[in-house]
Design a protein around this motif. Structure first.
Motif, PDB file in Angstrom:
ATOM      1  N   GLN A 461       0.987  -1.139   0.111  1.00 56.74           N
ATOM      2  CA  GLN A 461       0.045   0.138   0.159  1.00 56.74           C
ATOM      3  C   GLN A 461       0.881   1.298  -0.091  1.00 56.74           C
ATOM      4  O   GLN A 461       0.505   2.085  -0.795  1.00 56.74           O
ATOM      5  CB  GLN A 461      -1.001   0.064   1.277  1.00 56.74           C
ATOM      6  N   TYR A 463       4.014   1.698  -1.131  1.00 55.32           N
ATOM      7  CA  TYR A 463       4.439   1.721  -2.802  1.00 55.32           C
ATOM      8  C   TYR A 463       3.301   2.308  -3.850  1.00 55.32           C
ATOM      9  O   TYR A 463       3.724   3.065  -4.547  1.00 55.32           O
ATOM     10  CB  TYR A 463       4.718   0.388  -3.349  1.00 55.32           C
ATOM     11  N   ALA A 464       1.991   1.894  -3.625  1.00 54.96           N
ATOM     12  CA  ALA A 464       1.020   2.443  -4.318  1.00 54.96           C
ATOM     13  C   ALA A 464       1.010   3.884  -3.946  1.00 54.96           C
ATOM     14  O   ALA A 464       0.726   4.699  -5.072  1.00 54.96           O
ATOM     15  CB  ALA A 464      -0.254   1.645  -4.052  1.00 54.96           C
ATOM     16  N   GLU A 465       0.942   4.474  -2.839  1.00 55.48           N
ATOM     17  CA  GLU A 465       0.871   5.815  -2.486  1.00 55.48           C
ATOM     18  C   GLU A 465       1.975   6.779  -2.905  1.00 55.48           C
ATOM     19  O   GLU A 465       2.058   7.935  -3.405  1.00 55.48           O
ATOM     20  CB  GLU A 465       0.589   5.897  -1.017  1.00 55.48           C
ATOM     21  N   GLU A 468       2.284   6.537  -6.879  1.00 54.00           N
ATOM     22  CA  GLU A 468       1.163   6.732  -7.445  1.00 54.00           C
ATOM     23  C   GLU A 468       0.756   5.860  -8.362  1.00 54.00           C
ATOM     24  O   GLU A 468       0.699   6.096  -9.740  1.00 54.00           O
ATOM     25  CB  GLU A 468       1.369   7.961  -7.974  1.00 54.00           C
ATOM     26  N   ILE A 469       0.863   4.441  -8.220  1.00 51.03           N
ATOM     27  CA  ILE A 469       0.655   3.351  -8.892  1.00 51.03           C
ATOM     28  C   ILE A 469      -0.670   2.824  -8.446  1.00 51.03           C
ATOM     29  O   ILE A 469      -1.187   2.700  -7.428  1.00 51.03           O
ATOM     30  CB  ILE A 469       1.631   2.155  -8.881  1.00 51.03           C
ATOM     31  N   SER A 471      -2.836   0.228  -9.089  1.00 57.38           N
ATOM     32  CA  SER A 471      -3.071  -1.182  -8.836  1.00 57.38           C
ATOM     33  C   SER A 471      -1.891  -1.887  -8.500  1.00 57.38           C
ATOM     34  O   SER A 471      -1.123  -2.318  -9.482  1.00 57.38           O
ATOM     35  CB  SER A 471      -3.886  -1.907  -9.859  1.00 57.38           C
ATOM     36  N   ILE A 472      -1.747  -2.281  -7.409  1.00 55.81           N
ATOM     37  CA  ILE A 472      -0.839  -3.256  -6.761  1.00 55.81           C
ATOM     38  C   ILE A 472      -1.175  -4.286  -5.975  1.00 55.81           C
ATOM     39  O   ILE A 472      -1.864  -3.986  -5.111  1.00 55.81           O
ATOM     40  CB  ILE A 472       0.485  -2.556  -5.911  1.00 55.81           C
ATOM     41  N   ILE A 486       1.829  -5.636 -10.771  1.00 54.06           N
ATOM     42  CA  ILE A 486       1.491  -4.416 -11.000  1.00 54.06           C
ATOM     43  C   ILE A 486       0.956  -4.428 -12.497  1.00 54.06           C
ATOM     44  O   ILE A 486       1.659  -4.986 -13.437  1.00 54.06           O
ATOM     45  CB  ILE A 486       2.678  -3.728 -10.762  1.00 54.06           C
TER      46      ILE A 486
END
Length: 522
Positions: A461, A463-465, A468-469, A471-472, A486
């Protein structure tokens, strides 16, 4: 599912080396196997000393050295042999089983067969009078999608061997004639058979000889270990079925469309609305070997009566269909009863432990699904022979006793999906299924697993924030452990993501922190 038990009667590797050159399957020369030793399994009995028996090759091993190095003779390397039940008319790999077949014959063209399914604890025997072109044998081999055929060494380069070389069933293994012993087959049958059979030992001596050779071969080559009363033995009389030759099966498009080659566009594909994999296998076998109305009239009428009741009981029909969809592959699960595992093998084999846990989870799921199915059967408007037999089988007190024993160890809260589904869910089920308090070390390992799992999802989570990815997803496999999935191109990922490669629409990768957590939770 693996049914091989390393260290159980181990005699070393019996797999031949593939030749360096790359000849076609029907041009390969036979590897020499005379130096590979196995315990002596000298046979006796009516068949082992029958007509056509010859001298054995040097050595006391199960395999024999071919008399000549003719093209196609002997054992064909598995890597280039016949496919795993996915031949031209196999009906698709999803429902086709893999069978190992032992075959022998006498001077009167009588043929004895023994089939062992690799995904079911069932051994099928048969004996019949065949023609000079082995039409009945060919039908059996096509129907059961044989992937390996075992012959006595005295039949090498004979008419039967030549026929097999001309067909797609060119993966042939020769073993000593002495292993085709009907006397030892009769004793072995009484040891591993889970119930009685209608087999006449006097008239079916060739089938018993093939049965003994099949079991011995799988014991020493495949490392199978047969537990007492662990196999279902079925004897199939050719008179009970209609004989369909391979050309008829192909032209009538029974299991595969002639033009497109698709199983879905065949008779099997049209009729296949089965809710379980066992039903699909039974449907395919029934299409390729339909019952004879002359000898199996009662069985046919019993099936029709049950179908008629389902048609007239629409609500019960849909209720039963819904209940059946919750069952895992029971035959595949029961195949684990073939093996008895020593404490030494159990202690060192992590994969073996994981397989057993998965099968126990599947068994628990099946037992939980039986009461609703039993209620649905009892709600049928009428009764027939089959429905009464189903109700009697599902009402057995042994089912409740087995459930009670499993409940002492497994927690129902974490048992779902038959031990199947996504690998990450399977991993969680294996760790959480055992009730707490039974083992202190297991409780500590479970707490560690839960803590690592929380950190893994929190890291994903973050990493996603941070990057700015959108869907991980967290993925897990036995080889890589925890890693990330990803939906993006590998070239667009930041440098923090390592070992990235494309798989379908997603990119699989990891990071140093993720790899560290995977090591802790492994």
């Amino acid at each position: 599912m693996s049914m091989r038990v390393p260290g159980s009667g181990s005699v070393g590797s019996l797999n031949p080396h593939t030749p360096k050159s790359g000849p076609t399957p029907r041009q390969r020369k036979t590897p020499r196997l005379s130096d590979m030793q196995t315990p002596s399994l000298s046979g006796g009995g009516k068949h082992s000393g029958g007509a056509g028996s010859g001298k054995h090759a040097p050595g006391s091993g199960m395999y024999t050295t071919p008399k000549t190095a003719k093209a196609g003779a002997g054992r064909t390397p598995r890597s280039q042999g016949t496919g795993r039940g996915t031949g031209p008319d196999s009906g698709g790999a999803k429902v086709a089983e893999t069978f190992t077949v032992a075959v022998t014959e006498n001077r009167h063209r009588e043929v004895g067969l023994a089939f062992l399914s690799m995904s079911s604890p069932t051994i099928t025997l048969s004996q019949f009078k065949d023609t000079a072109r082995y039409s009945c044998l060919t039908t059996y081999l096509e129907s059961y999608a044989a992937s390996e055929i075992i012959l006595p060494d005295t039949l090498e380069n004979g008419g039967l061997h030549t026929l097999l070389l001309k067909s797609k069933h060119d993966f042939v293994t020769f073993i000593k004639r002495s292993h085709f012993s009907d006397n030892k087959g009769r004793d072995l049958l009484s040891h591993i058979s889970a119930g009685g059979t209608d087999l006449d030992a006097q008239d079916a001596y060739l089938a018993l000889a093939s049965f003994n050779a099949l079991v011995r071969y799988t014991q020493f080559d495949r490392k199978f270990t047969y537990a007492t009363k662990s196999c279902r033995i079925i004897y199939k009389s050719p008179s009970a079925y209609l004989s369909l030759d391979p050309m008829t099966i192909h032209n009538m498009e029974l299991v595969r469309n002639v033009r497109s080659g698709s199983p879905k566009e065949s008779l099997f594909g049209v009729l296949n609305h089965c809710k379980t994999s066992m039903g699909q296998k039974l449907l395919r076998t029934t299409i390729l070997q339909p019952l004879s109305s002359t000898t199996q009239h009662t069985t046919i009428m019993d099936r029709q009566d049950f179908v008629d009741i389902l048609i007239r009981s629409e609500e019960a029909f849909f209720d039963i269909s819904e209940r059946l969809s919750g069952f895992p592959d029971l035959e595949l699960m029961c195949a684990t009863t073939l093996c008895t595992i020593s404490k030494q093998d159990f202690a060192v084999s992590i994969e073996g432990c994981q397989t057993l846990i998965t099968k126990i989870l599947a068994l628990k799921t099946s037992l939980n699904a039986i009461p609703p199915l039993l209620d649905a059967l009892r709600n049928l408007a009428e009764e027939c022979t089959l429905s009464r037999s189903f109700i009697a089988a599902f009402s057995s007190p042994r089912i409740a006793a087995i459930r009670a024993e499993i409940d002492k160890v497994l927690d129902d809260t974490h048992v779902s999906g038959g031990g199947g589904g996504k690998t990450l869910n399977v991993q969680a089920q294996r760790c959480m299924a055992v009730r707490p308090g039974l083992d202190t070390l297991l409780d500590v390992a479970r707490q560690t697993f839960q803590h690592v799992s929380q950190e893994v999802y929190s890291l994903a989570q973050s990493y996603a924030e941070e990057y700015e990815i959108g869907s991980i997803k967290v993925a897990w496999s036995a080889r890589r452990g925890y890693h990330l999935s990803i939906k993006t191109d590998p070239a667009s990922l930041p440098d923090v993501f390592l070992q990235a490669y494309r798989q379908g629409n997603s990119t699989l990768c990891t990071t140093e922190d993720m790899a560290s957590l995977s090591t802790r939770g492994g």
